[in-house]
Motif scaffolding. Sequence first.
Motif, short mmCIF file in Angstrom:
data_model
loop_
_atom_site.label_atom_id
_atom_site.label_comp_id
_atom_site.label_asym_id
_atom_site.label_seq_id
_atom_site.Cartn_x
_atom_site.Cartn_y
_atom_site.Cartn_z
N SER A 73 0.83 -1.20 0.00
CA SER A 73 0.00 0.00 0.00
C SER A 73 0.87 1.25 0.00
N ILE A 74 0.26 2.37 -0.34
CA ILE A 74 0.95 3.66 -0.37
C ILE A 74 0.24 4.64 0.55
N TYR A 75 1.00 5.32 1.39
CA TYR A 75 0.45 6.37 2.24
C TYR A 75 0.57 7.70 1.52
N LEU A 76 -0.54 8.43 1.46
CA LEU A 76 -0.56 9.70 0.74
C LEU A 76 -1.20 10.77 1.61
N ASP A 77 -0.51 11.90 1.73
CA ASP A 77 -1.01 13.06 2.48
C ASP A 77 -1.25 14.18 1.47
N LEU A 78 -2.51 14.49 1.23
CA LEU A 78 -2.91 15.50 0.24
C LEU A 78 -3.46 16.73 0.96
N LYS A 79 -3.04 17.92 0.53
CA LYS A 79 -3.56 19.15 1.10
C LYS A 79 -4.38 19.90 0.06
N LEU A 80 -5.57 20.36 0.46
CA LEU A 80 -6.45 21.17 -0.38
C LEU A 80 -6.60 22.52 0.30
N ASP A 81 -6.26 23.58 -0.41
CA ASP A 81 -6.18 24.92 0.18
C ASP A 81 -7.14 25.86 -0.55
N ASN A 82 -8.12 26.39 0.18
CA ASN A 82 -9.03 27.39 -0.37
C ASN A 82 -8.47 28.77 -0.06
N GLU A 83 -7.92 29.44 -1.06
CA GLU A 83 -7.28 30.74 -0.86
C GLU A 83 -8.25 31.91 -1.04
N ASN A 84 -9.49 31.64 -1.38
CA ASN A 84 -10.48 32.70 -1.53
C ASN A 84 -10.76 33.35 -0.18
N LYS A 85 -10.76 34.68 -0.13
CA LYS A 85 -10.92 35.39 1.12
C LYS A 85 -12.33 35.35 1.67
N ASP A 86 -13.33 35.31 0.80
CA ASP A 86 -14.71 35.37 1.28
C ASP A 86 -15.63 34.41 0.53
N LYS A 87 -15.09 33.29 0.05
CA LYS A 87 -15.89 32.33 -0.70
C LYS A 87 -15.57 30.92 -0.23
N GLY A 88 -16.60 30.18 0.14
CA GLY A 88 -16.42 28.79 0.49
C GLY A 88 -16.44 27.92 -0.76
N ILE A 89 -16.04 26.66 -0.61
CA ILE A 89 -15.99 25.74 -1.75
C ILE A 89 -16.71 24.44 -1.39
N TYR A 90 -17.63 24.04 -2.27
CA TYR A 90 -18.26 22.72 -2.18
C TYR A 90 -17.55 21.80 -3.19
N TYR A 91 -16.97 20.72 -2.68
CA TYR A 91 -16.28 19.75 -3.54
C TYR A 91 -17.22 18.60 -3.88
N ASP A 92 -17.26 18.22 -5.15
CA ASP A 92 -17.81 16.94 -5.54
C ASP A 92 -16.80 15.86 -5.13
N PRO A 93 -17.15 14.57 -5.25
CA PRO A 93 -16.15 13.54 -4.96
C PRO A 93 -14.84 13.81 -5.70
N VAL A 94 -13.74 13.65 -4.99
CA VAL A 94 -12.41 13.94 -5.54
C VAL A 94 -11.76 12.61 -5.96
N ASN A 95 -11.51 12.45 -7.25
CA ASN A 95 -10.93 11.21 -7.78
C ASN A 95 -9.41 11.34 -7.89
#
Length: 219
Positions: A63-85
């Motif tokens: 198996s492989i261990y993976l650490d992924l970071k997702l960064d929302n840099e928008n100052k006043d906007k949230g983000i809705y993610y669909d499933p991430v493939n």
Amino acid sequence: MADYGVSDRGTGCCRCCFSFTLTLGLTSLFLWLSLRTSNPVCSIQDVYIPALNKTENSTAYQSIYLDLKLDNENKDKGIYYDPVNITLHYYVNGLNSDKIGIIEIANYTISGFYQGHQKKTRRKNWINTYGVPWDAAVKAVAGGKAGFRMDLATAVRFKILFWKTKRHGVVVGADFDVNDVGMKATNKGTRLKSGVPEFFSGGTPARLVLVVFSVLVLL
């Protein structure tokens, strides 16, 4: 005297039109900037492949261990993610080979979620692999490094005040090396990129803003 009066009225009208056009243009520009969105920044923070750790000397655990970071840099906007493939690939002949062979070795999906403005999210997973030529990969790291690639695909919607935008596709990827202890060769995060030129990607609007402002001034 009458002629001067007509001229003054004409000049005043021109000034009024110019002021209105400039104000309208600047208002539109500021409105566009306030509604403008930036896609999340995705990066690989850490990788560990026990099968390629020379101190373990075993390919039994694949198996492989993976650490992924997702960064929302928008100052006043949230983000809705669909499933991430997420898809992982292995470069059979290494990253720098003239005849590169690449094979898919893993695929998994992160469930969709919401991310607030200027928030960072980490997703850490152990991923099962398939079809990895482990003997060749072990030899590759013994001689230096083994080459891998990660691709990410999802769609996002931005939350602006009380409404959501339409979906925007996000497709990014990056190559990375793994050393003889099974770790990512570079300590700092590896950013996933789309290949779209930065000028058009929405990441740095300064030049676009300058062009629009210059056109308004000329008007």
